[in-house]
Motif scaffolding. Sequence first.
Motif, PDB file in Angstrom:
ATOM      1  N   ALA A 227       0.847  -1.823   0.434  1.00  8.48           N
ATOM      2  CA  ALA A 227      -0.092   0.085  -0.118  1.00  8.48           C
ATOM      3  C   ALA A 227       1.012   1.519  -0.066  1.00  8.48           C
ATOM      4  N   LYS A 228       1.620   0.902   0.869  1.00  7.93           N
ATOM      5  CA  LYS A 228       2.874   2.473   0.978  1.00  7.93           C
ATOM      6  C   LYS A 228       3.696   2.586  -0.727  1.00  7.93           C
ATOM      7  N   LYS A 229       3.607   0.999  -1.229  1.00  4.39           N
ATOM      8  CA  LYS A 229       4.249   1.375  -2.597  1.00  4.39           C
ATOM      9  C   LYS A 229       5.962   1.254  -2.127  1.00  4.39           C
ATOM     10  N   ASP A 230       5.918   0.485  -0.711  1.00  2.00           N
ATOM     11  CA  ASP A 230       7.753   0.662  -0.484  1.00  2.00           C
ATOM     12  C   ASP A 230       8.489  -0.402  -1.455  1.00  2.00           C
ATOM     13  N   TYR A 231       8.738  -0.972  -2.226  1.00  4.24           N
ATOM     14  CA  TYR A 231       9.381  -2.092  -2.734  1.00  4.24           C
ATOM     15  C   TYR A 231      10.539  -2.748  -2.701  1.00  4.24           C
ATOM     16  N   VAL A 232      10.959  -1.449  -1.764  1.00 11.41           N
ATOM     17  CA  VAL A 232      12.466  -2.237  -1.608  1.00 11.41           C
ATOM     18  C   VAL A 232      12.887  -2.744   0.333  1.00 11.41           C
ATOM     19  N   SER A 233      11.464  -2.611   0.706  1.00 10.75           N
ATOM     20  CA  SER A 233      11.616  -2.875   2.137  1.00 10.75           C
ATOM     21  C   SER A 233      10.419  -4.966   2.057  1.00 10.75           C
ATOM     22  N   LEU A 234       9.786  -4.236   0.991  1.00 13.92           N
ATOM     23  CA  LEU A 234       9.177  -5.637   0.496  1.00 13.92           C
ATOM     24  C   LEU A 234      10.164  -6.215  -0.350  1.00 13.92           C
ATOM     25  N   ALA A 235      10.994  -5.953  -0.647  1.00 10.11           N
ATOM     26  CA  ALA A 235      12.601  -6.943  -1.441  1.00 10.11           C
ATOM     27  C   ALA A 235      13.001  -7.892  -0.278  1.00 10.11           C
ATOM     28  N   GLN A 236      13.468  -7.263   1.174  1.00 14.62           N
ATOM     29  CA  GLN A 236      13.514  -7.526   2.452  1.00 14.62           C
ATOM     30  C   GLN A 236      12.631  -8.483   2.795  1.00 14.62           C
ATOM     31  N   LEU A 237      11.969  -8.856   2.423  1.00  8.40           N
ATOM     32  CA  LEU A 237      10.954  -9.903   3.155  1.00  8.40           C
ATOM     33  C   LEU A 237      11.753 -11.553   2.907  1.00  8.40           C
ATOM     34  N   PRO A 238      11.199 -12.339   3.962  1.00  5.33           N
ATOM     35  CA  PRO A 238      11.713 -13.432   2.889  1.00  5.33           C
ATOM     36  C   PRO A 238      11.118 -14.073   1.632  1.00  5.33           C
ATOM     37  N   ARG A 239      11.602 -14.518   0.804  1.00  9.18           N
ATOM     38  CA  ARG A 239      11.454 -15.121  -0.131  1.00  9.18           C
ATOM     39  C   ARG A 239       9.954 -16.179  -0.085  1.00  9.18           C
ATOM     40  N   ASP A 240       9.882 -17.140   0.917  1.00 12.67           N
ATOM     41  CA  ASP A 240       8.418 -17.560   1.487  1.00 12.67           C
ATOM     42  C   ASP A 240       7.463 -16.670   1.742  1.00 12.67           C
ATOM     43  N   ALA A 241       7.811 -15.834   1.614  1.00  9.97           N
ATOM     44  CA  ALA A 241       6.186 -14.725   1.890  1.00  9.97           C
ATOM     45  C   ALA A 241       5.181 -14.275   1.506  1.00  9.97           C
ATOM     46  N   SER A 242       6.231 -14.937   0.121  1.00 12.90           N
ATOM     47  CA  SER A 242       5.203 -14.618  -1.208  1.00 12.90           C
ATOM     48  C   SER A 242       3.856 -15.889  -1.175  1.00 12.90           C
ATOM     49  N   PRO A 243       2.812 -15.232  -1.012  1.00 12.74           N
ATOM     50  CA  PRO A 243       1.347 -16.407  -1.697  1.00 12.74           C
ATOM     51  C   PRO A 243       1.658 -17.371  -2.824  1.00 12.74           C
ATOM     52  N   THR A 244       3.005 -16.705  -4.085  1.00 16.06           N
ATOM     53  CA  THR A 244       2.851 -17.625  -5.175  1.00 16.06           C
ATOM     54  C   THR A 244       4.088 -18.574  -4.673  1.00 16.06           C
ATOM     55  N   ARG A 245       4.045 -18.753  -3.910  1.00 13.02           N
ATOM     56  CA  ARG A 245       4.802 -19.622  -3.953  1.00 13.02           C
ATOM     57  C   ARG A 245       4.404 -20.998  -3.060  1.00 13.02           C
ATOM     58  N   LEU A 246       2.748 -20.793  -2.409  1.00 18.64           N
ATOM     59  CA  LEU A 246       2.447 -21.915  -1.989  1.00 18.64           C
ATOM     60  C   LEU A 246       2.054 -22.544  -2.928  1.00 18.64           C
ATOM     61  N   VAL A 247       2.244 -23.636  -2.833  1.00 21.69           N
ATOM     62  CA  VAL A 247       1.880 -24.756  -3.972  1.00 21.69           C
ATOM     63  C   VAL A 247       0.549 -25.924  -3.659  1.00 21.69           C
ATOM     64  N   ASN A 248      -0.295 -26.164  -4.625  1.00 26.31           N
ATOM     65  CA  ASN A 248      -1.674 -26.749  -4.381  1.00 26.31           C
ATOM     66  C   ASN A 248      -1.528 -28.133  -4.681  1.00 26.31           C
ATOM     67  N   ARG A 249      -2.039 -28.716  -3.275  1.00 25.41           N
ATOM     68  CA  ARG A 249      -2.055 -30.500  -3.392  1.00 25.41           C
ATOM     69  C   ARG A 249      -2.624 -30.827  -2.906  1.00 25.41           C
ATOM     70  N   CYS A 250      -2.872 -32.359  -3.050  1.00 22.78           N
ATOM     71  CA  CYS A 250      -3.930 -33.521  -2.955  1.00 22.78           C
ATOM     72  C   CYS A 250      -4.082 -33.426  -1.755  1.00 22.78           C
ATOM     73  N   GLN A 251      -5.683 -32.945  -0.686  1.00 20.91           N
ATOM     74  CA  GLN A 251      -5.451 -33.519   0.812  1.00 20.91           C
ATOM     75  C   GLN A 251      -4.916 -34.969   0.523  1.00 20.91           C
TER      76      GLN A 251
END
Length: 89
Positions: free
Chosen positions: A29-53
């Motif tokens: 929301a703040k458009k602070d992409y520098v701080s966003l890049a400092q977060l862990p990679r796994d914090a991004s929801p696109t890294r989640l994988v759909n798996r059979c239950q």
Amino acid sequence: MAKKSWLERDKRKLRTVRKYSALRAELKAKKDYVSLAQLPRDASPTRLVNRCQITGRRRAFIRRFRLSRITFRELASAGLIPGVTRSSW
């Protein structure tokens, strides 16, 4: 059945995504992409994988039922999924 290490890795990623979701939304929301890049990679929801239950398979995943195509077919043929009928013509 998927390896336990893969399933545990996906659970860990899910916990990380949930942990950082509020902070990520705030930084975006703040458009602070520098701080966003400092977060862990796994914090991004696109890294989640759909798996059979049931089996943990990640390929051929049916979102509506959260099952793989193989498990879905087995359960549907056995009549264990409500509202799903076998087609015949």
